[in-house]
Design a protein around this motif. Sequence first.
Motif, mmCIF file in Angstrom:
data_model
loop_
_atom_site.group_PDB
_atom_site.id
_atom_site.type_symbol
_atom_site.label_atom_id
_atom_site.label_comp_id
_atom_site.label_asym_id
_atom_site.label_seq_id
_atom_site.Cartn_x
_atom_site.Cartn_y
_atom_site.Cartn_z
ATOM 1 N N THR A 1 29.362 -25.402 -22.416
ATOM 2 C CA THR A 1 28.758 -24.374 -23.271
ATOM 3 C C THR A 1 28.996 -24.790 -24.726
ATOM 4 O O THR A 1 29.868 -25.622 -25.003
ATOM 5 N N PRO A 2 28.235 -24.243 -25.658
ATOM 6 C CA PRO A 2 28.435 -24.624 -27.060
ATOM 7 C C PRO A 2 29.886 -24.465 -27.515
ATOM 8 O O PRO A 2 30.419 -25.320 -28.221
ATOM 9 N N ASN A 3 30.537 -23.368 -27.105
ATOM 10 C CA ASN A 3 31.921 -23.168 -27.524
ATOM 11 C C ASN A 3 32.857 -24.204 -26.924
ATOM 12 O O ASN A 3 33.751 -24.708 -27.594
ATOM 13 N N GLU A 4 32.673 -24.489 -25.644
ATOM 14 C CA GLU A 4 33.516 -25.486 -24.997
ATOM 15 C C GLU A 4 33.325 -26.842 -25.669
ATOM 16 O O GLU A 4 34.299 -27.552 -25.927
ATOM 17 N N TRP B 1 35.190 -20.754 -34.002
ATOM 18 C CA TRP B 1 34.537 -19.442 -34.101
ATOM 19 C C TRP B 1 34.459 -18.905 -35.538
ATOM 20 O O TRP B 1 33.717 -17.997 -35.807
ATOM 21 N N MET C 1 40.389 -15.460 -26.089
ATOM 22 C CA MET C 1 39.080 -16.098 -26.030
ATOM 23 C C MET C 1 39.251 -17.615 -25.937
ATOM 24 O O MET C 1 38.583 -18.291 -25.145
ATOM 25 N N HIS D 1 42.017 -19.230 -24.866
ATOM 26 C CA HIS D 1 42.642 -19.616 -23.601
ATOM 27 C C HIS D 1 41.612 -19.669 -22.464
ATOM 28 O O HIS D 1 41.632 -20.584 -21.646
ATOM 29 N N VAL D 2 40.739 -18.677 -22.430
ATOM 30 C CA VAL D 2 39.731 -18.632 -21.373
ATOM 31 C C VAL D 2 38.815 -19.848 -21.484
ATOM 32 O O VAL D 2 38.519 -20.531 -20.493
ATOM 33 N N ASN D 3 38.395 -20.175 -22.697
ATOM 34 C CA ASN D 3 37.495 -21.314 -22.887
ATOM 35 C C ASN D 3 38.170 -22.637 -22.552
ATOM 36 O O ASN D 3 37.553 -23.536 -21.970
ATOM 37 N N SER E 1 40.603 -22.968 -20.459
ATOM 38 C CA SER E 1 40.719 -22.992 -18.997
ATOM 39 C C SER E 1 39.410 -23.463 -18.361
ATOM 40 O O SER E 1 39.408 -24.324 -17.475
ATOM 41 N N ASN E 2 38.298 -22.921 -18.845
ATOM 42 C CA ASN E 2 36.997 -23.314 -18.303
ATOM 43 C C ASN E 2 36.701 -24.783 -18.583
ATOM 44 O O ASN E 2 36.200 -25.512 -17.724
ATOM 45 N N ARG F 1 38.846 -27.156 -19.018
ATOM 46 C CA ARG F 1 39.683 -27.992 -18.155
ATOM 47 C C ARG F 1 39.081 -28.107 -16.769
ATOM 48 O O ARG F 1 39.083 -29.182 -16.164
ATOM 49 N N HIS F 2 38.563 -26.991 -16.254
ATOM 50 C CA HIS F 2 37.971 -27.054 -14.920
ATOM 51 C C HIS F 2 36.785 -28.002 -14.890
ATOM 52 O O HIS F 2 36.460 -28.563 -13.849
#
Lengths: 229, 544
Positions: free
Chosen positions: A156-159, A184, A194, A196-198, A200-201, A203-204
């Motif tokens: 995603t753009p943020n990732e 951001w 926000m 940490h969630v990104n 985590s995603n 990393r997956h």
Amino acid sequence: MSPNKPRVLVVDDEQAIRRFLHLALTSQGYEVSEAASAERALALATSCRPDLIILDLGLPDMDGVEVTRRLREWTQVPIIILSVRGSEGDKIAALDAGADDYLTKPFGVGELLARLRVALRRLPHPGSEPVFTGGDLTVDLAHRLVTVCEREVQLTPNEYDILRVLVTHAGKVLTHRHLLREVWGEAYELEFHMLHVNISNLRHKIEPDPTSPQFIITEPGVGYRLRVN
Amino acid sequence: MPFAGFWLSQMPDIVFRAELCFGPNLALDEAKQMNMRDVQRADRRGYWWGLGLVALATLLGQLVHRFFDPTNIMALYLLGVVITAVAWGFGPSVMVATLSVLALDFFFVPPYLTFVVADTQYVFTFIAMLGVGLTISYLTSRIRQQTQAARRRESETTTLYALSRDIKVATGLEDTLHTIIENAKETFQHDIVTFLPDPERNGKLRPHVGSAGLAIEDKDLAAAQWSFEHQKTVGSGTDTLPDASGIFIPLNASRGPVGVLALWIADSAAPLAAGQTRLLEAYADLAAVAIEHIELAEEARNAQILAASDQLQTALLNSISHDLRTPLVSVIGVLSSLQEEEMGLDEAARKNLIQVAREEAERLNRLITNLLDSSRIEAGAIRISRQLVEVGDIVGVALGQLSGRSGSRLIKKNVPSNLPFVSVDFGLIVQVLVNVLDNAFKYSPPDSPIDIGVQQVDDEVEIVVADRGVGIPPEDLAQVFNKFYRVHRPDSVSGTGLGLSICRGIVEAHEGRIVAENRPCGGTIIRITLPIEEPVTRERGKAK
């Protein structure tokens, strides 16, 4: 004294630690100058123009965070902070004030030299390399292309932005605030969750084993770092 | 006094009337409201009633006059004297006795309607009648006073008993002071303030006010201080500092003054009755004893804590000095042998020695870290800075920190990817896991696998570390988390018994739990349970 030797300024009030760092660094081809106080450190930083500063946070005459701040008023010389365990707050404050990395005492010479190399390597062309390669991960900044094992990964753009910031500061520890600000904007500086969630995603998507990350390393309580080989 | 007792018991209605004059409940009324004005009004009423009784006796006398001698009518008058004495006391009954003699003379002794006496024997009758009347008045009124005093004492005793009972159930100084203030307020119908020395202000008195909105002026503080220092009752109604807002009574306990009790008298025109002053003093005595009792209990507790911490420190020093020195012995030994060149060590031996020194130095570092953490937990100085953390990340970082120690050991991870975030202090929880894993490494064979599992159970996350070691004797399972507790085994591994106690300190500071179990097929299981504070969505994609 070859002019090509990188100059390192060691700032610590403990003579034993200065001596040990002096020995370790000169044996590795660095030119070392020493300061036992913040005042002397600031003076030496202007007079001998070091290529890197190793700065202890617990100086007798001035807060290490303040020293970092004063140095950053006029120089972008890499600063590596030395701190003791348990002073995460000071560590983050120093990093946010502009320090590049930190080491927790006691540390091994191997670790110190690795950090030194990372900090110095970034020096000549900060963020100018268009393609980052580390292990199976390749990030092509020019084409916004991320591949793992030569397989393209959709981010995603943020990732992607997080990864881009990490890549441009590869090897350096980035505080949560720093990452949030860069990706951001300043208004989101405290939205740690926000981030940490990104992460985590992210990393997956890019890590072979997200629970023992190879690329995005967690610095507990401080931030994240992109590992460089 | 059987005579008076007879009269009192025979005339309950008169006693009842007497109570009516003073209000529905004489006993409490006496203590609470009997100030001078009430007493005076009651007295005046007694005289009027006395006058009425004389008139009544005269009227009755007139009715029976023709059947009885005047000497017998005298009995009617004496009855009036007794009634007056019982109901209204000495003064009115003396008046009734005197008036009765005069009325008898005037109405019933010939010649009638004059004070002249024809028969001189009546002079003797009058003298005797006056004598008997006055004696009855005196005796009866004394009985009356004693009864009243007994009632007052009873009421005081009841009040004080209630206070002492309430104080007994009160816990702590604040509660006790509150009890004293509330009780006294109800009894005296005035505000009560206690002044206790404030250790933070150099022993200067600090007021403790029961009801809000009571202004303590400087002069009141000064009065309290004076009373405290000079051990004298001062304030309104006394010779010293009479313009203070109340009466200040020093609280004297067996070990000296403990404070000052002040009765706030809002209306300075109504000073305290004598009986109330006495009651107030009794209150002060009780309060002093109660406060001293609490102070003594506090001191005893502090002494106990001090003794316990002293004992702990001795144990700590004994245990620690050994553990601190052992690694240093190796480090100094290795370094000195490297320095001695004539020892002629070959490269392999040198490397080996250096490895030993490094491992021992790192052990020392872990020990010191544990000691510092332990004392910080003990002192309550541990600060938890929570942030939302993915549990898998905790496991990853902990394993990363131990990567140098796990060697060739197989670590089996069972960490699902959809775990919730927990709000914890990242660094501290990582340390918990590092300590637990470190124990697993130490207490199980070097080639045996270690399992790490994470799972969500309702609104909690459970991290489980299981080894294939020798396990923990069942009777020790609950105690392994106690400070300095170590499972005693012949081939005991080095350690201080601090690691797991630190884990418990940290986990409990997070409102979590940590328990030890034995594995059915051999080995130890440590379960760390942490609460999930808020349900967090893990939507993939753009979080903005």
